[in-house]
Write a protein that holds these residues in place. Structure first.
Motif, PDB file in Angstrom:
ATOM      1  N   ALA A  91      43.982  31.475  39.431  1.00 49.23           N
ATOM      2  CA  ALA A  91      44.164  32.694  40.223  1.00 49.23           C
ATOM      3  C   ALA A  91      42.961  33.055  41.087  1.00 49.23           C
ATOM      4  CB  ALA A  91      44.494  33.870  39.308  1.00 49.23           C
ATOM      5  N   ALA A  92      41.812  32.434  40.876  1.00 51.08           N
ATOM      6  CA  ALA A  92      40.617  32.758  41.655  1.00 51.08           C
ATOM      7  C   ALA A  92      40.453  31.748  42.787  1.00 51.08           C
ATOM      8  CB  ALA A  92      39.382  32.737  40.766  1.00 51.08           C
ATOM      9  N   GLY A 102      38.038  43.030  42.277  1.00 51.95           N
ATOM     10  CA  GLY A 102      38.704  41.752  42.058  1.00 51.95           C
ATOM     11  C   GLY A 102      37.890  40.586  42.556  1.00 51.95           C
ATOM     12  N   CYS A 103      36.696  40.868  43.077  1.00 50.58           N
ATOM     13  CA  CYS A 103      35.795  39.815  43.554  1.00 50.58           C
ATOM     14  C   CYS A 103      34.594  39.709  42.622  1.00 50.58           C
ATOM     15  CB  CYS A 103      35.305  40.110  44.962  1.00 50.58           C
ATOM     16  SG  CYS A 103      36.585  39.971  46.204  1.00 50.58           S
ATOM     17  N   PHE A 104      34.089  38.508  42.485  1.00 48.29           N
ATOM     18  CA  PHE A 104      32.911  38.287  41.651  1.00 48.29           C
ATOM     19  C   PHE A 104      32.160  37.065  42.155  1.00 48.29           C
ATOM     20  CE2 PHE A 104      36.375  35.905  39.850  1.00 48.29           C
ATOM     21  CZ  PHE A 104      35.816  34.699  39.443  1.00 48.29           C
ATOM     22  N   SER A 105      30.880  36.972  41.798  1.00 48.20           N
ATOM     23  CA  SER A 105      30.064  35.799  42.114  1.00 48.20           C
ATOM     24  C   SER A 105      29.970  34.922  40.881  1.00 48.20           C
ATOM     25  CB  SER A 105      28.647  36.211  42.524  1.00 48.20           C
ATOM     26  OG  SER A 105      28.675  36.840  43.771  1.00 48.20           O
ATOM     27  N   THR A 145      45.346  40.711  42.634  1.00 50.99           N
ATOM     28  CA  THR A 145      45.550  41.846  41.745  1.00 50.99           C
ATOM     29  C   THR A 145      46.675  41.598  40.748  1.00 50.99           C
ATOM     30  OG1 THR A 145      44.729  43.331  43.439  1.00 50.99           O
ATOM     31  CG2 THR A 145      46.020  44.323  41.685  1.00 50.99           C
ATOM     32  N   SER A 146      47.752  40.986  41.188  1.00 52.62           N
ATOM     33  CA  SER A 146      48.906  40.765  40.306  1.00 52.62           C
ATOM     34  C   SER A 146      48.595  39.806  39.159  1.00 52.62           C
ATOM     35  CB  SER A 146      50.090  40.241  41.108  1.00 52.62           C
ATOM     36  OG  SER A 146      49.771  38.992  41.699  1.00 52.62           O
ATOM     37  N   ALA A 147      47.507  39.045  39.258  1.00 48.38           N
ATOM     38  CA  ALA A 147      47.150  38.076  38.227  1.00 48.38           C
ATOM     39  C   ALA A 147      46.244  38.653  37.144  1.00 48.38           C
ATOM     40  CB  ALA A 147      46.462  36.869  38.861  1.00 48.38           C
ATOM     41  N   ILE A 148      45.729  39.867  37.363  1.00 50.24           N
ATOM     42  CA  ILE A 148      44.748  40.463  36.445  1.00 50.24           C
ATOM     43  C   ILE A 148      45.454  41.251  35.354  1.00 50.24           C
ATOM     44  CG2 ILE A 148      42.807  42.064  36.269  1.00 50.24           C
ATOM     45  CD1 ILE A 148      42.229  41.339  39.250  1.00 50.24           C
ATOM     46  N   LYS A 149      45.060  40.993  34.110  1.00 51.36           N
ATOM     47  CA  LYS A 149      45.625  41.708  32.959  1.00 51.36           C
ATOM     48  C   LYS A 149      44.489  42.086  32.000  1.00 51.36           C
ATOM     49  CE  LYS A 149      49.954  39.160  33.244  1.00 51.36           C
ATOM     50  NZ  LYS A 149      49.932  39.341  34.646  1.00 51.36           N
TER      51      LYS A 149
END
Length: 125
Positions: free
Chosen positions: A56-57, A69-72, A118-122
Motif C-alpha cells: 500500500a505504500a 499518511g506520509c512517512f520517511s 487512506t483506505s489501506a490504513i487500519k
C-alpha cells in the motif's frame, strides 16, 4: 492475524489527534488518517498500532510529502521477488518489509518519503 489482514507493518500509536480533516494516529514513523470509530477505540486507552498492507505504500509525490499518511523510511535491503521488489525498511525505531513494483523500488541505502492510501490504513490491537 496476518492471514486475515495480509502482511505489513504494525507501527505503535503514540496518540490520536482530531484535525480539520478528521482524526490522525500519531506514531514515531508519521501521522496516519484513521476512522472516527478507530480513533474512539484508541482514545479509550487500548494499545493499538497502525497497519497497512506492505503493497500500500508508494513513493510520495511532492504534493503529498507533508500530508497525513506520509512517512520517511530508509531501504536497508532490496530483494528480488518475481515481478516486485521486497525492501527491508527502517523508519525511526520501526523495521518492516514493503513490496514495490520494480520501477519505483528504492535502492539499498536510499531514504525517501512514502504515501499510504487512506483506505489501506487500519488500527489493530
Amino acid at each position: 492475524v496476518a492471514s486475515f489482514l495480509g502482511n505489513g507493518p504494525c507501527i505503535p500509536v503514540t496518540g490520536i489527534k482530531r484535525t480539520t480533516a478528521g482524526y490522525e494516529a500519531r506514531t514515531p514513523t508519521g501521522r496516519f488518517p484513521v476512522s472516527p470509530r478507530d480513533a474512539q477505540r484508541a482514545q479509550k486507552g487500548e494499545p493499538v498500532s497502525v497497519f497497512f498492507e506492505r503493497t500500500a505504500a508508494l513513493p510520495a509525490s511532492v504534493n503529498d510529502s507533508g500530508s497525513s499518511g506520509c512517512f520517511s523510511a530508509s531501504c536497508l535491503r532490496a530483494d528480488f521477488a518475481g515481478d516486485a521488489i521486497d525492501c527491508q525498511m527502517e523508519a525511526g525505531d520501526d523495521h518492516f518489509v514493503l513490496r514495490f513494483p520494480k520501477d519505483v523500488a528504492p535502492l539499498a541505502g536510499e531514504t525517501r518519503r512514502y504515501s499510504v492510501r487512506t483506505s489501506a490504513i487500519k488500527l489493530v490491537r
